[in-house]
Design a protein around this motif. Structure first.
Motif, PDB file in Angstrom:
ATOM      1  N   ASN A 135      33.094 -48.382  66.359  1.00 44.50           N
ATOM      2  CA  ASN A 135      34.299 -49.220  66.103  1.00 44.50           C
ATOM      3  C   ASN A 135      35.268 -48.301  65.233  1.00 44.50           C
ATOM      4  O   ASN A 135      36.169 -48.720  65.274  1.00 44.50           O
ATOM      5  N   GLY A 136      35.228 -47.059  64.614  1.00 40.53           N
ATOM      6  CA  GLY A 136      36.757 -46.385  64.306  1.00 40.53           C
ATOM      7  C   GLY A 136      37.003 -45.746  64.552  1.00 40.53           C
ATOM      8  O   GLY A 136      38.608 -45.915  64.369  1.00 40.53           O
ATOM      9  N   ILE A 137      36.570 -45.304  66.184  1.00 36.82           N
ATOM     10  CA  ILE A 137      37.726 -45.014  66.961  1.00 36.82           C
ATOM     11  C   ILE A 137      37.921 -46.163  67.935  1.00 36.82           C
ATOM     12  O   ILE A 137      39.015 -45.404  68.601  1.00 36.82           O
ATOM     13  N   ASP A 138      37.949 -47.433  67.968  1.00 35.58           N
ATOM     14  CA  ASP A 138      38.650 -48.328  68.703  1.00 35.58           C
ATOM     15  C   ASP A 138      39.616 -48.250  68.862  1.00 35.58           C
ATOM     16  O   ASP A 138      40.514 -48.301  67.871  1.00 35.58           O
ATOM     17  N   PRO A 139      40.281 -48.589  69.843  1.00 37.86           N
ATOM     18  CA  PRO A 139      42.293 -48.913  69.744  1.00 37.86           C
ATOM     19  C   PRO A 139      42.245 -50.152  69.386  1.00 37.86           C
ATOM     20  O   PRO A 139      43.545 -49.584  68.909  1.00 37.86           O
ATOM     21  N   VAL A 140      41.925 -51.133  69.071  1.00 42.67           N
ATOM     22  CA  VAL A 140      42.677 -52.324  68.239  1.00 42.67           C
ATOM     23  C   VAL A 140      41.223 -53.116  67.607  1.00 42.67           C
ATOM     24  O   VAL A 140      40.549 -52.982  67.641  1.00 42.67           O
ATOM     25  N   ASP A 141      42.402 -53.133  66.483  1.00 44.93           N
ATOM     26  CA  ASP A 141      41.405 -53.866  64.942  1.00 44.93           C
ATOM     27  C   ASP A 141      41.379 -55.162  65.444  1.00 44.93           C
ATOM     28  O   ASP A 141      42.132 -55.929  65.491  1.00 44.93           O
ATOM     29  N   VAL A 142      40.419 -55.233  66.340  1.00 48.76           N
ATOM     30  CA  VAL A 142      40.026 -57.615  65.751  1.00 48.76           C
ATOM     31  C   VAL A 142      39.837 -58.223  65.491  1.00 48.76           C
ATOM     32  O   VAL A 142      40.776 -59.473  66.151  1.00 48.76           O
ATOM     33  N   ARG A 143      39.964 -57.436  64.476  1.00 47.78           N
ATOM     34  CA  ARG A 143      39.667 -58.451  62.875  1.00 47.78           C
ATOM     35  C   ARG A 143      41.414 -58.995  62.973  1.00 47.78           C
ATOM     36  O   ARG A 143      41.433 -60.113  62.469  1.00 47.78           O
ATOM     37  N   ARG A 144      42.171 -58.249  62.826  1.00 45.67           N
ATOM     38  CA  ARG A 144      43.647 -58.121  62.433  1.00 45.67           C
ATOM     39  C   ARG A 144      43.963 -58.882  63.657  1.00 45.67           C
ATOM     40  O   ARG A 144      45.120 -59.894  63.924  1.00 45.67           O
ATOM     41  N   ALA A 145      43.896 -58.472  65.294  1.00 44.74           N
ATOM     42  CA  ALA A 145      44.486 -58.712  65.410  1.00 44.74           C
ATOM     43  C   ALA A 145      44.400 -60.329  65.894  1.00 44.74           C
ATOM     44  O   ALA A 145      45.036 -61.393  66.218  1.00 44.74           O
ATOM     45  N   TYR A 146      42.534 -61.129  65.720  1.00 46.19           N
ATOM     46  CA  TYR A 146      42.219 -62.506  65.926  1.00 46.19           C
ATOM     47  C   TYR A 146      42.451 -63.020  64.926  1.00 46.19           C
ATOM     48  O   TYR A 146      43.473 -64.334  65.206  1.00 46.19           O
ATOM     49  N   ARG A 147      43.409 -62.909  63.815  1.00 46.95           N
ATOM     50  CA  ARG A 147      43.770 -63.136  62.477  1.00 46.95           C
ATOM     51  C   ARG A 147      44.894 -63.524  62.951  1.00 46.95           C
ATOM     52  O   ARG A 147      45.466 -64.742  62.703  1.00 46.95           O
ATOM     53  N   TYR A 148      45.865 -62.807  63.654  1.00 47.22           N
ATOM     54  CA  TYR A 148      46.939 -63.231  63.787  1.00 47.22           C
ATOM     55  C   TYR A 148      47.230 -64.019  65.074  1.00 47.22           C
ATOM     56  O   TYR A 148      47.883 -64.868  64.989  1.00 47.22           O
ATOM     57  N   GLU A 149      46.362 -64.084  66.499  1.00 45.78           N
ATOM     58  CA  GLU A 149      46.028 -64.943  67.091  1.00 45.78           C
ATOM     59  C   GLU A 149      45.961 -66.539  66.603  1.00 45.78           C
ATOM     60  O   GLU A 149      47.039 -67.674  66.512  1.00 45.78           O
ATOM     61  N   GLN A 150      45.284 -66.536  65.470  1.00 44.88           N
ATOM     62  CA  GLN A 150      44.819 -67.707  64.882  1.00 44.88           C
ATOM     63  C   GLN A 150      46.274 -68.753  64.208  1.00 44.88           C
ATOM     64  O   GLN A 150      46.540 -69.388  64.065  1.00 44.88           O
ATOM     65  N   GLY A 151      47.205 -67.619  63.858  1.00 46.98           N
ATOM     66  CA  GLY A 151      48.245 -68.212  63.073  1.00 46.98           C
ATOM     67  C   GLY A 151      49.222 -69.115  64.656  1.00 46.98           C
ATOM     68  O   GLY A 151      49.336 -70.164  63.917  1.00 46.98           O
ATOM     69  N   PHE A 152      49.317 -68.394  65.523  1.00 41.15           N
ATOM     70  CA  PHE A 152      49.755 -69.507  66.088  1.00 41.15           C
ATOM     71  C   PHE A 152      48.755 -71.293  66.323  1.00 41.15           C
ATOM     72  O   PHE A 152      49.209 -71.855  66.897  1.00 41.15           O
ATOM     73  N   THR A 153      47.310 -71.435  66.201  1.00 42.64           N
ATOM     74  CA  THR A 153      46.486 -71.711  66.520  1.00 42.64           C
ATOM     75  C   THR A 153      47.171 -73.038  65.152  1.00 42.64           C
ATOM     76  O   THR A 153      47.161 -74.120  65.644  1.00 42.64           O
ATOM     77  N   TYR A 154      47.430 -72.754  64.236  1.00 43.94           N
ATOM     78  CA  TYR A 154      48.112 -73.350  63.021  1.00 43.94           C
ATOM     79  C   TYR A 154      48.851 -73.971  63.062  1.00 43.94           C
ATOM     80  O   TYR A 154      49.038 -75.089  62.623  1.00 43.94           O
ATOM     81  N   GLU A 155      50.198 -73.238  64.270  1.00 41.25           N
ATOM     82  CA  GLU A 155      51.469 -73.853  64.236  1.00 41.25           C
ATOM     83  C   GLU A 155      51.250 -74.721  64.972  1.00 41.25           C
ATOM     84  O   GLU A 155      51.832 -75.492  64.798  1.00 41.25           O
ATOM     85  N   ALA A 156      50.071 -74.638  66.509  1.00 41.99           N
ATOM     86  CA  ALA A 156      50.154 -75.609  67.074  1.00 41.99           C
ATOM     87  C   ALA A 156      49.417 -77.129  66.641  1.00 41.99           C
ATOM     88  O   ALA A 156      49.917 -77.916  67.252  1.00 41.99           O
ATOM     89  N   ALA A 157      48.866 -76.891  65.400  1.00 33.37           N
ATOM     90  CA  ALA A 157      48.388 -77.928  64.548  1.00 33.37           C
ATOM     91  C   ALA A 157      49.787 -78.678  64.327  1.00 33.37           C
ATOM     92  O   ALA A 157      50.015 -80.100  63.787  1.00 33.37           O
ATOM     93  N   VAL A 158      50.550 -78.004  63.260  1.00 35.06           N
ATOM     94  CA  VAL A 158      51.291 -78.300  62.719  1.00 35.06           C
ATOM     95  C   VAL A 158      51.810 -79.075  63.251  1.00 35.06           C
ATOM     96  O   VAL A 158      52.507 -80.189  62.641  1.00 35.06           O
TER      97      VAL A 158
END
Length: 256
Positions: A209-232
């Motif tokens: 996990n420490g050498i993963d090239p992408v921070d999956v937690r942060r990347a997914y939360r970033y995506e979710q911001g657009f989901t909420y934007e679509a809802a609004v």
């Protein structure tokens, strides 16, 4: 019905999702799944967790009816938080997690499979993100862990699915087996992993996990911001309503 955990043999825990008819998890289901995976992973006697599902398919994502029929954005926010918690629980599980996928693996299902350490699938398994057709965004972070970048984008923009055999060709599925043999194939891999030293397995999981090239937690939360934007913006509700009115659940069941 719900989330259950079994320990059928030494070192192996099986966490099973069971939310008929299509394993579209409600908010409380995502949180329960996160707790079950976390509890199994912190058990000193467990060295590998198998994430499985009962019924017609592995996971069809979030319960859109719950979101559509809840006032305001409470259920949407709950689903966002629940999915993020469940995906993180799988990814951060101190021991390896094997996803045993059958039937449909859509939306949140891809989030779970994409954060697992290994995937064993049945011949009828299909993976995809129909998010654009349902007024949502998200889990491209996890689909990108299963397929190459350009294929991920094509699947995302078209809402098409990819088969377990195709994922096997990309190296992201360990084995593809007939559906009756899925449970044993997943347990066999888990058994092989669980035969290793428990301390070393936990160190290895943390190291990978420490050498993963992408921070999956942060990347997914970033995506979710657009989901909420679509809802609004109102576009999400229109697509959810059209999907549900068109018998979306029935089509998922027929597909399986």
């Amino acid at each position: 019905m719900g989330i259950s955990t079994a320990r059928p043999e030494p070192g192996v825990a099986i966490v099973t999702m069971d939310f008929p008819p299509v394993n579209a998890l409600p908010v409380h289901g995502w949180h329960a799944l996160a707790r079950a995976v976390a509890e199994a992973g912190t058990d000193p006697g467990v060295r590998c967790v198998v994430l499985a599902a009962a019924g017609r398919g592995f996971n069809a994502g979030v319960d859109l009816k719950e979101i559509q029929h809840s006032p305001g954005h409470r259920a949407l926010l709950g689903a966002n938080q629940g999915c993020a918690e469940a995906f993180s629980a799988v990814y951060d599980c101190p021991v390896p997690v094997v996803a045993a996928v059958h039937g449909f693996c859509l939306g949140g299902g891809v989030g779970l499979a994409g954060t697992a350490d290994a995937v064993v699938a049945s011949e009828d398994a299909v993976f995809g993100l129909p998010e654009l057709d349902r007024g949502a965004l998200g889990a491209a972070t996890h689909l990108a862990r299963l397929v190459p970048q350009h294929l991920m984008r094509t699947l995302y923009f078209t809402s098409r699915t990819v088969t377990a055999r195709e994922l096997y060709g990309h190296g992201s599925v360990w084995r593809v087996v007939p559906r009756p043999g899925l449970a044993e194939a997943a347990r066999a891999l888990a058994r092989e992993i669980a035969a290793k030293d428990g301390v070393l397995l936990r160190l290895a999981k943390a190291a990978l996990n420490g050498i993963d090239p992408v921070d999956v937690r942060r990347a997914y939360r970033y995506e979710q911001g657009f989901t909420y934007e679509a809802a609004v913006a109102g576009v999400a509700e229109r697509h959810r309503a059209a999907f549900l009115a068109g018998g979306g659940r029935r089509r998922e069941e027929e597909r399986s």
